[in-house]
Design a protein around this motif. Sequence first.
Motif, PDB file in Angstrom:
ATOM      1  N   THR B  75       0.775  -1.315  -0.140  1.00  0.00           N
ATOM      2  CA  THR B  75      -0.002   0.106  -0.177  1.00  0.00           C
ATOM      3  C   THR B  75       1.034   1.240   0.076  1.00  0.00           C
ATOM      4  OG1 THR B  75       0.027  -0.111   2.392  1.00  0.00           O
ATOM      5  CG2 THR B  75      -1.853  -1.282   1.316  1.00  0.00           C
ATOM      6  N   ALA B  76       2.040   1.261   0.134  1.00  0.00           N
ATOM      7  CA  ALA B  76       2.835   2.240   0.064  1.00  0.00           C
ATOM      8  C   ALA B  76       3.937   2.066  -0.941  1.00  0.00           C
ATOM      9  CB  ALA B  76       3.665   2.509   1.490  1.00  0.00           C
ATOM     10  N   PRO B  77       3.511   2.121  -2.288  1.00  0.00           N
ATOM     11  CA  PRO B  77       4.410   2.085  -3.329  1.00  0.00           C
ATOM     12  C   PRO B  77       4.960   3.559  -3.448  1.00  0.00           C
ATOM     13  CG  PRO B  77       2.333   2.171  -4.123  1.00  0.00           C
ATOM     14  CD  PRO B  77       2.226   2.060  -2.752  1.00  0.00           C
ATOM     15  N   SER B  78       6.265   3.678  -4.281  1.00  0.00           N
ATOM     16  CA  SER B  78       6.656   4.987  -4.726  1.00  0.00           C
ATOM     17  C   SER B  78       7.042   5.188  -6.374  1.00  0.00           C
ATOM     18  CB  SER B  78       7.878   5.166  -3.894  1.00  0.00           C
ATOM     19  OG  SER B  78       8.925   4.252  -4.122  1.00  0.00           O
TER      20      SER B  78
END
Lengths: 142, 149
Positions: B75-78
């Motif tokens: 849920t925390a891609p960059s």
Amino acid sequence: MTISIKRHLLPGVLAAAAMFCSIPSQAAQTTFNFVRVGSLTNVDDSAGRWQFDGGNVFRNGAHVGYYIRKKRVSFGVPSSVNKAAVETTVIWKWGNYTFTTQGTHYFGTGAQVGGVSAASVGFTGLQDATYSGNHTTMTITY
Amino acid sequence: MRHFINVIVPIALVIGLASIARSQMDLNDRFSALDARLVRLDARLDSAAKTRVVYRSEQAAPNVQATIATPEVATAPSADDERNPQESTEADVPVPSIAMEMTDRGYMYAGEWTDMESQLATMSVAENKKFWAQMFDALGSGELEVYDE
């Protein structure tokens, strides 16, 4: 001759009318609540912005699944429109069942509208469903 | 005095007997009403027993939670996190395994355990709509008990 045709057509017309009248309008609704796990993540690129989030899905307080949601903002859409394309996949907690909704998200109010775009075996009843809601609730009409 | 005995006493006896008969009739009516209520109550209990649906699982809840917690990584891609899907990390692996482990889930209907997988796989669209309409209504209303063994 005309009378004869009418006599032959009349039963058919009556039967068709009866069938039309007997078509049930059994649109049911169900509302899911989304509770995000983690934070909303923005990913900017040259064409716009992605927004990603996911978490738990509840129905009347019962934990029934998980959701994965992505929103796409495009520079091709005027800022006055202020809407993103949104896609949400609900993974049912039991079995191997999922359904996915697609629609739009209006940043002005958070309102979302759309429909179920994909449904696995187990959720075939949602194939032609529509939905409305916002980032925390989704009411599906099926 | 004789006049009193001949006239008043029979009248009093008749009134007394009528009063007793009326009380008896009222009592019978009340018993009948009570019987009707018991019949309705039995019908409601019987109906509730038939609509009771219980999910059942062989999967322990703590394991589910443990596997579900892992998607936080996803849920925390960059923007520069473009991993090759083939190079899946340990955190990515449990997601498909959840579905596999839960395929043995079933539900109980009318006192019998039923394999939900096969039921849903063979339902028509109309049947599926009815099924979920009942399930969605039951969820959270107390009729549907969801638990993990």
